[in-house]
Design a protein around this motif. Structure first.
Motif, mmCIF file in Angstrom:
data_model
loop_
_atom_site.group_PDB
_atom_site.id
_atom_site.type_symbol
_atom_site.label_atom_id
_atom_site.label_comp_id
_atom_site.label_asym_id
_atom_site.label_seq_id
_atom_site.Cartn_x
_atom_site.Cartn_y
_atom_site.Cartn_z
ATOM 1 N N MET A 1 52.622 43.936 52.454
ATOM 2 C CA MET A 1 52.139 43.596 51.133
ATOM 3 C C MET A 1 52.366 42.106 50.895
ATOM 4 O O MET A 1 53.388 41.549 51.241
ATOM 5 C CB MET A 1 52.884 44.422 50.104
ATOM 6 C CG MET A 1 52.444 44.177 48.725
ATOM 7 S SD MET A 1 53.205 45.388 47.637
ATOM 8 C CE MET A 1 52.599 44.792 46.122
ATOM 9 N N LEU A 2 51.374 41.467 50.294
ATOM 10 C CA LEU A 2 51.495 40.046 49.999
ATOM 11 C C LEU A 2 52.450 39.815 48.841
ATOM 12 O O LEU A 2 52.503 40.583 47.893
ATOM 13 C CB LEU A 2 50.137 39.460 49.640
ATOM 14 C CG LEU A 2 49.165 39.275 50.777
ATOM 15 C CD1 LEU A 2 47.841 38.755 50.242
ATOM 16 C CD2 LEU A 2 49.698 38.315 51.804
ATOM 17 N N LYS A 3 53.180 38.746 48.935
ATOM 18 C CA LYS A 3 54.080 38.354 47.848
ATOM 19 C C LYS A 3 53.414 37.257 47.047
ATOM 20 O O LYS A 3 52.282 36.873 47.311
ATOM 21 C CB LYS A 3 55.393 37.891 48.446
ATOM 22 C CG LYS A 3 56.017 38.950 49.325
ATOM 23 C CD LYS A 3 57.477 38.911 49.240
ATOM 24 C CE LYS A 3 58.005 39.921 50.233
ATOM 25 N NZ LYS A 3 58.822 40.886 49.715
ATOM 26 N N GLU A 4 54.125 36.726 46.086
ATOM 27 C CA GLU A 4 53.577 35.665 45.259
ATOM 28 C C GLU A 4 53.292 34.426 46.108
ATOM 29 O O GLU A 4 53.946 34.166 47.099
ATOM 30 C CB GLU A 4 54.549 35.290 44.143
ATOM 31 C CG GLU A 4 54.710 36.357 43.100
ATOM 32 C CD GLU A 4 55.754 37.383 43.477
ATOM 33 O OE1 GLU A 4 56.516 37.142 44.430
ATOM 34 O OE2 GLU A 4 55.781 38.438 42.846
ATOM 35 N N ILE A 5 52.301 33.660 45.672
ATOM 36 C CA ILE A 5 51.918 32.432 46.362
ATOM 37 C C ILE A 5 52.499 31.261 45.576
ATOM 38 O O ILE A 5 52.336 31.182 44.360
ATOM 39 C CB ILE A 5 50.392 32.318 46.439
ATOM 40 C CG1 ILE A 5 49.809 33.527 47.172
ATOM 41 C CG2 ILE A 5 49.978 31.033 47.133
ATOM 42 C CD1 ILE A 5 48.321 33.662 47.033
ATOM 43 N N GLY A 13 50.088 35.442 41.529
ATOM 44 C CA GLY A 13 49.971 36.711 42.226
ATOM 45 C C GLY A 13 48.944 36.650 43.350
ATOM 46 O O GLY A 13 48.090 35.761 43.402
ATOM 47 N N PRO A 14 49.007 37.602 44.257
ATOM 48 C CA PRO A 14 48.065 37.613 45.376
ATOM 49 C C PRO A 14 46.623 37.893 44.957
ATOM 50 O O PRO A 14 45.704 37.650 45.732
ATOM 51 C CB PRO A 14 48.599 38.711 46.290
ATOM 52 C CG PRO A 14 49.462 39.542 45.439
ATOM 53 C CD PRO A 14 49.993 38.673 44.359
ATOM 54 N N ILE A 15 46.422 38.364 43.733
ATOM 55 C CA ILE A 15 45.056 38.603 43.269
ATOM 56 C C ILE A 15 44.257 37.309 43.242
ATOM 57 O O ILE A 15 43.034 37.326 43.423
ATOM 58 C CB ILE A 15 45.059 39.299 41.887
ATOM 59 C CG1 ILE A 15 43.660 39.800 41.511
ATOM 60 C CG2 ILE A 15 45.587 38.392 40.815
ATOM 61 C CD1 ILE A 15 43.198 40.959 42.294
ATOM 62 N N LEU A 16 44.924 36.173 43.047
ATOM 63 C CA LEU A 16 44.236 34.886 43.071
ATOM 64 C C LEU A 16 43.615 34.636 44.439
ATOM 65 O O LEU A 16 42.471 34.183 44.543
ATOM 66 C CB LEU A 16 45.196 33.757 42.697
ATOM 67 C CG LEU A 16 44.611 32.351 42.729
ATOM 68 C CD1 LEU A 16 43.561 32.199 41.646
ATOM 69 C CD2 LEU A 16 45.692 31.319 42.568
ATOM 70 N N LEU A 17 44.345 34.942 45.484
ATOM 71 C CA LEU A 17 43.823 34.789 46.838
ATOM 72 C C LEU A 17 42.635 35.724 47.064
ATOM 73 O O LEU A 17 41.627 35.328 47.643
ATOM 74 C CB LEU A 17 44.919 35.065 47.863
ATOM 75 C CG LEU A 17 44.533 34.964 49.323
ATOM 76 C CD1 LEU A 17 44.106 33.541 49.665
ATOM 77 C CD2 LEU A 17 45.680 35.397 50.204
ATOM 78 N N TYR A 18 42.745 36.948 46.576
ATOM 79 C CA TYR A 18 41.644 37.898 46.720
ATOM 80 C C TYR A 18 40.404 37.429 45.959
ATOM 81 O O TYR A 18 39.275 37.578 46.433
ATOM 82 C CB TYR A 18 42.056 39.281 46.232
ATOM 83 C CG TYR A 18 43.209 39.899 46.971
ATOM 84 C CD1 TYR A 18 43.366 39.709 48.336
ATOM 85 C CD2 TYR A 18 44.148 40.670 46.320
ATOM 86 C CE1 TYR A 18 44.422 40.277 49.016
ATOM 87 C CE2 TYR A 18 45.207 41.239 46.983
ATOM 88 C CZ TYR A 18 45.337 41.045 48.338
ATOM 89 O OH TYR A 18 46.379 41.603 49.011
ATOM 90 N N LEU A 19 40.611 36.875 44.779
ATOM 91 C CA LEU A 19 39.482 36.354 44.001
ATOM 92 C C LEU A 19 38.811 35.185 44.708
ATOM 93 O O LEU A 19 37.576 35.088 44.724
ATOM 94 C CB LEU A 19 39.945 35.924 42.614
ATOM 95 C CG LEU A 19 40.251 37.036 41.624
ATOM 96 C CD1 LEU A 19 40.934 36.473 40.393
ATOM 97 C CD2 LEU A 19 39.008 37.785 41.254
ATOM 98 N N LEU A 20 39.614 34.299 45.291
ATOM 99 C CA LEU A 20 39.043 33.152 45.996
ATOM 100 C C LEU A 20 38.274 33.567 47.244
ATOM 101 O O LEU A 20 37.336 32.889 47.647
ATOM 102 C CB LEU A 20 40.150 32.160 46.353
ATOM 103 C CG LEU A 20 40.799 31.453 45.170
ATOM 104 C CD1 LEU A 20 41.938 30.562 45.644
ATOM 105 C CD2 LEU A 20 39.779 30.660 44.394
ATOM 106 N N ILE A 21 38.649 34.667 47.860
ATOM 107 C CA ILE A 21 37.906 35.182 49.006
ATOM 108 C C ILE A 21 36.629 35.879 48.542
ATOM 109 O O ILE A 21 35.579 35.776 49.187
ATOM 110 C CB ILE A 21 38.786 36.145 49.826
ATOM 111 C CG1 ILE A 21 39.946 35.381 50.466
ATOM 112 C CG2 ILE A 21 37.983 36.873 50.885
ATOM 113 C CD1 ILE A 21 40.988 36.262 51.106
ATOM 114 N N SER A 22 36.681 36.565 47.414
ATOM 115 C CA SER A 22 35.545 37.351 46.932
ATOM 116 C C SER A 22 34.410 36.500 46.366
ATOM 117 O O SER A 22 33.243 36.886 46.466
ATOM 118 C CB SER A 22 36.002 38.322 45.846
ATOM 119 O OG SER A 22 36.951 39.209 46.345
#
Length: 64
Positions: A1-5, A13-22
């Motif tokens: 599981m990803l931790k905070e960036i 939160g890791p959702i930021l990374l997911y949003l940037l990929i999406s």
């Protein structure tokens, strides 16, 4: 599981990374759909695009 960036001391939160990929995936897919004319058959294009982005984001999160 990803931790905070860590962004220079600001933890996000890791959702930021997911949003940037999406986002780029969504933009490419939206351009393809508009060139094929599929968006003209949709009743509410903005709602369709929001749903499409939600599906892409869910797929990115599930296949991390």
């Amino acid at each position: 599981m990803l931790k905070e960036i860590d962004l220079t001391g600001l933890y996000v939160g890791p959702i930021l990374l997911y949003l940037l990929i999406s986002i780029p995936i969504f933009l490419v897919l939206r351009r393809i759909l508009s060139r094929l004319g599929i968006l003209s058959f949709v009743w509410h294009p903005a709602l369709f695009e929001l749903s499409l982005f939600g599906i892409i984001l869910a797929l990115v999160v599930s296949f991390r």
